[in-house]
Design a protein around this motif. Structure first.
Motif, PDB file in Angstrom:
ATOM      1  N   PHE A  18       0.572  -0.905  -0.157  1.00  0.00           N
ATOM      2  CA  PHE A  18       0.265  -0.551   0.043  1.00  0.00           C
ATOM      3  C   PHE A  18       0.594   0.817  -0.364  1.00  0.00           C
ATOM      4  N   LEU A  19       1.997   1.414   0.770  1.00  0.00           N
ATOM      5  CA  LEU A  19       2.821   2.129   1.059  1.00  0.00           C
ATOM      6  C   LEU A  19       3.189   2.931  -0.176  1.00  0.00           C
ATOM      7  N   GLU A  20       3.883   1.497  -1.333  1.00  0.00           N
ATOM      8  CA  GLU A  20       4.709   1.548  -2.331  1.00  0.00           C
ATOM      9  C   GLU A  20       3.778   2.518  -3.589  1.00  0.00           C
ATOM     10  N   GLU A  21       2.520   2.406  -2.846  1.00  0.00           N
ATOM     11  CA  GLU A  21       1.927   2.114  -4.306  1.00  0.00           C
ATOM     12  C   GLU A  21       0.927   3.851  -3.896  1.00  0.00           C
ATOM     13  N   ILE A  22       1.071   4.072  -3.277  1.00  0.00           N
ATOM     14  CA  ILE A  22       0.524   5.762  -2.373  1.00  0.00           C
ATOM     15  C   ILE A  22       1.730   6.407  -2.854  1.00  0.00           C
ATOM     16  N   LYS A  23       2.714   6.068  -2.635  1.00  0.00           N
ATOM     17  CA  LYS A  23       4.088   7.044  -3.342  1.00  0.00           C
ATOM     18  C   LYS A  23       4.032   7.634  -4.524  1.00  0.00           C
ATOM     19  N   SER A  24       2.938   6.845  -5.778  1.00  0.00           N
ATOM     20  CA  SER A  24       2.848   7.318  -7.116  1.00  0.00           C
ATOM     21  C   SER A  24       1.936   7.723  -6.767  1.00  0.00           C
ATOM     22  N   LEU A  25       1.210   7.215  -6.693  1.00  0.00           N
ATOM     23  CA  LEU A  25      -0.552   7.922  -6.152  1.00  0.00           C
ATOM     24  C   LEU A  25       0.383  10.225  -5.640  1.00  0.00           C
ATOM     25  N   ILE A  26       0.801   9.812  -4.762  1.00  0.00           N
ATOM     26  CA  ILE A  26       0.761  11.208  -3.817  1.00  0.00           C
ATOM     27  C   ILE A  26       2.222  12.315  -5.034  1.00  0.00           C
ATOM     28  N   ALA A  27       2.571  11.767  -5.211  1.00  0.00           N
ATOM     29  CA  ALA A  27       4.029  12.844  -6.487  1.00  0.00           C
ATOM     30  C   ALA A  27       3.089  12.708  -8.167  1.00  0.00           C
ATOM     31  N   SER A  67     -10.974  12.505 -11.663  1.00  0.00           N
ATOM     32  CA  SER A  67     -11.250  11.888 -12.354  1.00  0.00           C
ATOM     33  C   SER A  67      -9.639  11.352 -14.058  1.00  0.00           C
ATOM     34  N   SER A  68      -8.515  11.631 -12.436  1.00  0.00           N
ATOM     35  CA  SER A  68      -7.048  12.051 -13.899  1.00  0.00           C
ATOM     36  C   SER A  68      -6.176   9.717 -13.529  1.00  0.00           C
ATOM     37  N   ASP A  69      -5.985  10.423 -14.153  1.00  0.00           N
ATOM     38  CA  ASP A  69      -5.215   7.917 -14.557  1.00  0.00           C
ATOM     39  C   ASP A  69      -5.017   7.334 -13.301  1.00  0.00           C
ATOM     40  N   HIS A  70      -3.895   8.367 -13.285  1.00  0.00           N
ATOM     41  CA  HIS A  70      -3.063   8.440 -11.922  1.00  0.00           C
ATOM     42  C   HIS A  70      -3.703   7.891 -10.540  1.00  0.00           C
ATOM     43  N   VAL A  75      -7.129   4.432  -7.821  1.00  0.00           N
ATOM     44  CA  VAL A  75      -8.298   3.628  -6.531  1.00  0.00           C
ATOM     45  C   VAL A  75      -9.039   1.818  -6.698  1.00  0.00           C
ATOM     46  N   ALA A  76      -8.328   1.970  -8.677  1.00  0.00           N
ATOM     47  CA  ALA A  76      -8.774   0.381  -8.639  1.00  0.00           C
ATOM     48  C   ALA A  76      -8.371  -1.339  -7.581  1.00  0.00           C
ATOM     49  N   ASP A  80      -7.517  -4.049  -2.836  1.00  0.00           N
ATOM     50  CA  ASP A  80      -6.693  -5.012  -2.261  1.00  0.00           C
ATOM     51  C   ASP A  80      -5.959  -4.791  -1.330  1.00  0.00           C
ATOM     52  N   PHE A  81      -5.827  -3.729  -1.325  1.00  0.00           N
ATOM     53  CA  PHE A  81      -4.820  -3.417   0.146  1.00  0.00           C
ATOM     54  C   PHE A  81      -5.678  -3.014   1.512  1.00  0.00           C
ATOM     55  N   LEU A  82      -6.844  -2.708   1.325  1.00  0.00           N
ATOM     56  CA  LEU A  82      -7.636  -2.432   2.611  1.00  0.00           C
ATOM     57  C   LEU A  82      -8.540  -3.390   2.854  1.00  0.00           C
TER      58      LEU A  82
END
Length: 98
Positions: A18-27, A67-70, A75-76, A80-82
């Motif tokens: 989860f923490l790895e995936e969310i890094k790119s969302l934040i950036a 509505s952004s791609d990232h 969200v999709a 799987d992490f929650l």
């Protein structure tokens, strides 16, 4: 200004993913037009709970983010992490001059 609080209850076995995936969302979200602030905080009282705190210039900026791609890709994957659905609270506010 639009303020969004999104609370994530993360599966302990998948917390690192989860923490790895969310890094790119934040950036990517911080680079969006109309973003003022976008960050995640760990709840110090509840294990495996995080809150995303977002500040957007206006509703158009927040809607563009949603509505952004990232964002839609994250969200999709998020389910799987929650261990529970994301709890989202949104507010309209303005900065105070102190």
């Amino acid at each position: 200004m639009i303020i969004v609080h999104a609370t994530f209850q993360v599966n302990p076995a998948k917390e690192n993913l989860f923490l790895e995936e969310i890094k790119s969302l934040i950036a990517a979200s911080r680079e969006e037009n109309g973003n003022i602030s976008y960050g995640i905080q760990k709840d110090v009282e509840n294990e495996h709970v995080y809150m995303m705190i977002e500040l957007w210039k206006d509703m158009d900026a927040a809607a563009g983010h949603n509505s952004s791609d990232h964002f839609t890709k994250f969200v999709a994957k998020a389910k799987d992490f929650l261990t529970a659905p994301v709890e989202i609270k949104a507010y309209e506010g303005q900065q105070l001059k102190l």
